[in-house]
Design an enzyme around this catalytic site. Structure first.
Site, short mmCIF file in Angstrom:
data_model
loop_
_atom_site.label_atom_id
_atom_site.label_comp_id
_atom_site.label_asym_id
_atom_site.label_seq_id
_atom_site.Cartn_x
_atom_site.Cartn_y
_atom_site.Cartn_z
NE ARG A 141 49.73 22.88 16.65
CZ ARG A 141 48.35 22.81 16.73
NH1 ARG A 141 47.60 23.62 16.67
NH2 ARG A 141 47.82 21.62 17.25
CE LYS A 163 71.48 26.14 15.31
NZ LYS A 163 72.96 25.58 15.48
CD GLU A 205 79.63 30.68 21.34
OE1 GLU A 205 80.05 30.45 20.06
OE2 GLU A 205 78.84 29.72 21.98
CE LYS A 247 73.57 32.64 15.22
NZ LYS A 247 73.55 32.25 16.72
CD GLU A 257 73.46 23.62 12.45
OE1 GLU A 257 73.29 24.67 13.05
OE2 GLU A 257 74.09 22.39 12.71
NE ARG A 261 71.97 28.88 12.74
CZ ARG A 261 71.06 29.44 13.29
NH1 ARG A 261 69.99 29.52 12.41
NH2 ARG A 261 70.93 29.78 14.73
CG ASN A 265 76.94 24.03 15.50
OD1 ASN A 265 76.64 24.88 16.46
ND2 ASN A 265 76.28 23.67 14.63
CG HIS A 268 79.21 24.97 19.67
ND1 HIS A 268 80.16 25.73 19.42
CD2 HIS A 268 78.49 25.69 20.26
CE1 HIS A 268 80.06 27.10 19.55
NE2 HIS A 268 78.83 27.08 20.14
CG HIS A 272 77.04 21.25 22.73
ND1 HIS A 272 76.16 21.32 21.80
CD2 HIS A 272 77.21 22.52 23.25
CE1 HIS A 272 75.81 22.51 21.74
NE2 HIS A 272 76.44 23.39 22.57
CG HIS A 285 77.86 27.49 25.87
ND1 HIS A 285 77.85 26.10 25.21
CD2 HIS A 285 77.65 28.10 24.65
CE1 HIS A 285 77.59 26.06 23.83
NE2 HIS A 285 77.62 27.51 23.82
P1 NAD Z 1 73.96 32.64 30.99
O1 NAD Z 1 72.51 33.11 30.34
O2 NAD Z 1 73.76 31.50 32.03
O3 NAD Z 1 74.64 33.92 31.71
C1 NAD Z 1 75.67 33.86 32.14
C2 NAD Z 1 75.57 34.30 33.65
O4 NAD Z 1 75.56 35.90 33.77
C3 NAD Z 1 74.39 34.00 34.55
O5 NAD Z 1 74.61 33.85 35.93
C4 NAD Z 1 73.33 35.27 34.30
O6 NAD Z 1 72.41 35.20 35.21
C5 NAD Z 1 74.46 36.19 34.59
N1 NAD Z 1 74.04 37.34 33.78
C6 NAD Z 1 73.37 37.53 32.64
N2 NAD Z 1 73.74 39.04 32.26
C7 NAD Z 1 74.08 39.64 33.03
C8 NAD Z 1 74.75 41.02 33.44
N3 NAD Z 1 74.46 42.23 32.62
N4 NAD Z 1 75.09 41.45 34.51
C9 NAD Z 1 75.40 40.53 35.59
N5 NAD Z 1 75.10 39.18 35.31
C10 NAD Z 1 74.48 38.75 34.27
O7 NAD Z 1 75.07 32.10 30.08
P2 NAD Z 1 75.37 32.76 28.57
O8 NAD Z 1 76.70 32.71 28.40
O9 NAD Z 1 74.68 33.97 28.25
O10 NAD Z 1 74.66 31.88 27.53
C11 NAD Z 1 75.01 30.25 27.51
C12 NAD Z 1 73.76 29.69 27.01
O11 NAD Z 1 73.61 30.21 25.65
C13 NAD Z 1 74.03 28.16 26.77
O12 NAD Z 1 72.97 27.54 27.11
C14 NAD Z 1 74.21 27.82 25.37
O13 NAD Z 1 73.88 26.45 24.80
C15 NAD Z 1 73.35 28.96 24.80
N6 NAD Z 1 73.71 29.32 23.37
C16 NAD Z 1 72.84 29.38 22.46
C17 NAD Z 1 73.04 29.73 21.10
C18 NAD Z 1 72.01 29.78 20.19
O14 NAD Z 1 72.15 30.04 18.93
N7 NAD Z 1 70.76 29.86 20.34
C19 NAD Z 1 74.52 30.08 20.57
C20 NAD Z 1 75.37 30.09 21.62
C21 NAD Z 1 74.99 29.61 23.01
N1 GLY Z 2 75.34 28.81 17.67
C1 GLY Z 2 74.97 28.39 16.57
C2 GLY Z 2 73.95 28.56 15.71
O1 GLY Z 2 73.35 29.72 15.93
O2 GLY Z 2 73.69 28.19 14.47
#
Ligand code: NAD
Ligand code: GLY
Length: 381
Positions: A141, A163, A205, A247, A257, A261, A265, A268, A272, A285
């Site tokens: 939990r 998130k 972003e 942020k 949210e 917040r 999005n 998004h 998505h 993404h």
């Molecule tokens: P990712 O985590 O897939 O990373 C992108 C690529 O870069 C991958 O192949 C990874 O292995 C590689 N990589 C990472 N760091 C590296 C480095 N320093 N050097 C070389 N390669 C590297 O993608 P992302 O764009 O970082 O994240 C996208 C994800 O984030 C999605 O799932 C999205 O839904 C999520 N997201 C979440 C939030 C949130 O608030 N939680 C906000 C925005 C996006």
């Molecule tokens: N990426 C949207 C949020 O964190 O609310």
């Protein structure tokens, strides 16, 4: 040996007892005291993937293993007898942000005999951060976790705000929890190895922050695009810090949210749907968000909420950063609308979108006319 970090930028997310620091700067993976201070419990599980781990895991482990030696003395050392550091490497990619991967994290925690005395450290981009954070939210939990983002996207957005989620075939981030990290430690040196396409996706972003609420920042991106794309350290660090500050403020005012917040999005819901329709393997993404922002801007213009000139300005900036601005061929508008209807922001079956009134001014708009959405999708494919 890694050089000592030079004056990182320090920010915070203010959430009362769950407040936490964000540090942004070069060399932070070697900052053993900072990393050790973020960990609690007897077990540390580093979750990463097979791309990031060969590049950065050892540096992080070295910093962690200093704990209990000469780096931390006294009460910290005494309170953590026999801390173990374990690693779990997952396959790379959004396609692995799944319940099955989360189950692997649970198996690793069980094998370590961890109870609540464990901290998960997410080393990687947003995929690893979302997944590891989700596992931390669920294990017994809720246990501590630390975000060590290594992509631009994760540094400016996903590592901050708590998130966490995994995807289902039916939609992105459908299973998740709000669970804040104990710290965010962003070593900007890691961006040197980030593939150019991933860097550009992160800028979607970044542009989002300007588009939704900061016209001055948007104009700054128009002026500084070359330096940012060239990964100039000072410009990049200042930009990351700006996004995190924006942020952090929004999250502090609206953690779960209920209102403001949702503005984060922008683009998004469209994005998505595109990602899901493409099976999480087509657009990145950030790229899908870029297309989604253009669709939201165009829809806003079509509905008379914004001037078309602002859409042109957004498209120009996204293109400057090498981002796509049109829906990939072959995606059926009705299928995209069906996917958008499963979005978390919707209420009672109606479509609730983030639309804008031009650069820097976004709103949450309930009951958006489906015919208008279909028209904008049809126009864009
Ligand atoms: P990712 O985590 O897939 O990373 C992108 C690529 O870069 C991958 O192949 C990874 O292995 C590689 N990589 C990472 N760091 C590296 C480095 N320093 N050097 C070389 N390669 C590297 O993608 P992302 O764009 O970082 O994240 C996208 C994800 O984030 C999605 O799932 C999205 O839904 C999520 N997201 C979440 C939030 C949130 O608030 N939680 C906000 C925005 C996006
Ligand atoms: N990426 C949207 C949020 O964190 O609310």
């Amino acid at each position: 040996m890694t050089a000592a970090p030079v004056a990182p930028i320090e920010l915070g997310v203010e959430l009362g007892a769950r407040s936490y620091p964000i540090a942004i700067g070069a060399g932070l993976l070697g900052d053993a005291p900072r990393i050790a201070a973020a960990i609690c419990g007897r077990h540390a599980l580093i979750v990463s993937n097979d791309v990031v781990a060969p590049l950065y895991l050892e540096r992080l482990e070295n910093a962690l293993l200093h704990r209990g030696d000469d780096v931390l003395q006294g009460e910290h050392r005494a309170s953590l007898p026999g801390m173990t550091v374990t690693r779990l490497l997952l396959p790379d990619g959004e396609a692995f942000k799944t319940l099955a991967s989360a189950a692997q994290v649970f198996d690793a925690l069980a094998a370590m005999k961890a109870n609540r005395d464990a901290t998960i450290i997410a080393l990687g981009g947003g995929v690893i951060g979302d997944l590891a954070g989700f596992a931390a939210a669920c294990w017994m939990r809720g246990i501590a976790f630390v975000q060590v983002p290594t992509t631009l996207l994760a540094m400016v957005d996903s590592s901050v705000g708590g998130k966490t989620a995994v995807d289902l075939a039916q939609g992105k981030n459908l299973v998740g929890a709000f669970h804040q990290p104990r710290a965010v430690i962003a070593d900007t040196d890691t961006l040197a190895t980030l593939p150019a396409r991933e860097l550009r996706a992160g800028f979607a972003e970044v542009i989002k922050y300007g588009a939704l609420g900061d016209a001055e920042f948007f104009a700054g991106l128009e002026r500084n695009a070359d330096a940012l794309l060239a990964r100039e350290g000072e410009a990049l660090t200042a930009t990351i810090a700006h996004c995190c500050r924006q942020k952090a403020g929004i999250v502090a005012r609206d953690e779960t949210e209920q209102g403001e917040r949702a503005l984060l999005n922008l683009g998004h819901t469209f994005g998505h749907a595109i990602e899901t329709a493409m099976g999480y393997g087509g657009l990145l993404h950030g790229e899908a968000v870029a297309v989604g922002m253009v669709l939201a801007a165009r829809l806003s213009a079509n509905l008379g909420r914004a001037a078309a000139a602002d859409t042109h300005r957004l498209v120009a900036l996204l293109e400057r950063f090498g981002l796509p601005t049109t829906v990939p061929a072959g995606l059926d508008p009705d299928r995209l609308i069906g996917l958008m209807q499963l979005d978390k922001k919707n209420l009672s079956g109606s479509l609730r979108l983030i639309l804008w009134r031009g650069v820097g001014k976004a709103d949450v708009v309930p009951d958006v006319d489906l015919a208008a959405v279909r028209a904008v999708l049809a126009q864009a494919t």
